[in-house]
Design an enzyme around this catalytic site. Structure first.
Site, PDB file in Angstrom:
ATOM      1  N   CYS A  78       0.902   3.335   4.122  1.00  0.00           N
ATOM      2  CA  CYS A  78       0.651   4.731   3.772  1.00  0.00           C
ATOM      3  C   CYS A  78       0.543   5.559   5.052  1.00  0.00           C
ATOM      4  CB  CYS A  78      -0.644   4.840   2.959  1.00  0.00           C
ATOM      5  SG  CYS A  78      -1.158   6.543   2.623  1.00  0.00           S
ATOM      6  N   CYS A  81      -3.306   6.863   5.573  1.00  0.00           N
ATOM      7  CA  CYS A  81      -4.437   6.017   5.983  1.00  0.00           C
ATOM      8  C   CYS A  81      -4.023   4.639   6.492  1.00  0.00           C
ATOM      9  CB  CYS A  81      -5.413   5.859   4.823  1.00  0.00           C
ATOM     10  SG  CYS A  81      -4.781   4.865   3.446  1.00  0.00           S
ATOM     11  N   CYS A 126      -1.476   5.981  -3.054  1.00  0.00           N
ATOM     12  CA  CYS A 126      -2.214   5.013  -2.244  1.00  0.00           C
ATOM     13  C   CYS A 126      -3.609   4.869  -2.850  1.00  0.00           C
ATOM     14  CB  CYS A 126      -2.308   5.517  -0.809  1.00  0.00           C
ATOM     15  SG  CYS A 126      -3.416   4.552   0.240  1.00  0.00           S
ATOM     16  N   CYS A 129      -6.539   6.336   0.036  1.00  0.00           N
ATOM     17  CA  CYS A 129      -6.701   7.758   0.370  1.00  0.00           C
ATOM     18  C   CYS A 129      -6.203   8.687  -0.733  1.00  0.00           C
ATOM     19  CB  CYS A 129      -6.020   8.101   1.687  1.00  0.00           C
ATOM     20  SG  CYS A 129      -4.211   8.143   1.628  1.00  0.00           S
ATOM     21  N   CYS A 149      10.138   4.215  -6.167  1.00  0.00           N
ATOM     22  CA  CYS A 149      10.938   5.174  -5.408  1.00  0.00           C
ATOM     23  C   CYS A 149       9.971   5.993  -4.548  1.00  0.00           C
ATOM     24  CB  CYS A 149      11.713   6.048  -6.393  1.00  0.00           C
ATOM     25  SG  CYS A 149      12.922   7.110  -5.617  1.00  0.00           S
TER      26      CYS A 149
END
Length: 168
Positions: A78, A81, A126, A129, A149
């Protein structure tokens, strides 16, 4: 669309409306808190990253060429984070213009229904976060049949042989 799918979509949308947004999800105990202010997120992210991760935007297809063409072993994390989200072993060429994967790493994403295009789509974020990553579809390869995707600006790549610094 069948009556069953329509009813399921309506019920799920009501549950989604009543649940808090993933963008404000709290981190599990023992993890760093990712409840940053808008100003803190804007300092941390580029304007395009902020639009996608915090405002659930979508980047134009084929704009994240480096990640689309990434073939090395490693982990996609991510951008908000650095939580690991996908192994390079699950990446594949979908032809859509966005990095695509057939399976996320266990327990690192959360999903919700998205009705922005009127028909329900499954959006994923995510887990740590709450950063918006993309959408999951049922047209991917086996063994899962899923296509995660992902917006390229929401990811960074960490090569297996250089696990210290993410590559954008």
């Amino acid at each position: 669309m069948s009556r069953r799918h329509l009813l399921l979509g309506l019920v799920t949308s009501m549950v989604t409306i009543l649940k808090p947004s993933m963008a404000s999800a709290a981190s599990p105990a023992g993890e760093a808190t990712w409840d940053l202010t808008e100003s803190q997120w804007r300092q941390r992210l580029s304007p395009e990253e902020f639009d996608v991760l915090r405002r659930e935007g979508t980047e134009r297809p084929f704009t994240s060429r480096a990640l689309l063409e990434e073939k090395r072993d490693g982990t996609f994390v991510c951008k908000g984070c650095e939580l690991p989200l996908f192994s390079s072993a699950t990446k594949y060429e979908s032809g859509t213009g966005w990095p695509s994967f057939w399976e996320p790493l266990p327990n690192n994403i959360a999903t919700k229904l998205d009705f922005k295009l009127f028909l329900p789509r499954t959006e994923y974020h995510c887990r740590r976060c709450g950063g918006h990553q993309g959408h999951v579809f049922n047209d991917g390869p086996q063994p899962t049949g899923k296509r995660y995707c992902n917006n390229g600006v929401a990811l960074a790549f960490v090569p297996a042989d250089a696990a210290e610094t993410p590559v954008n």
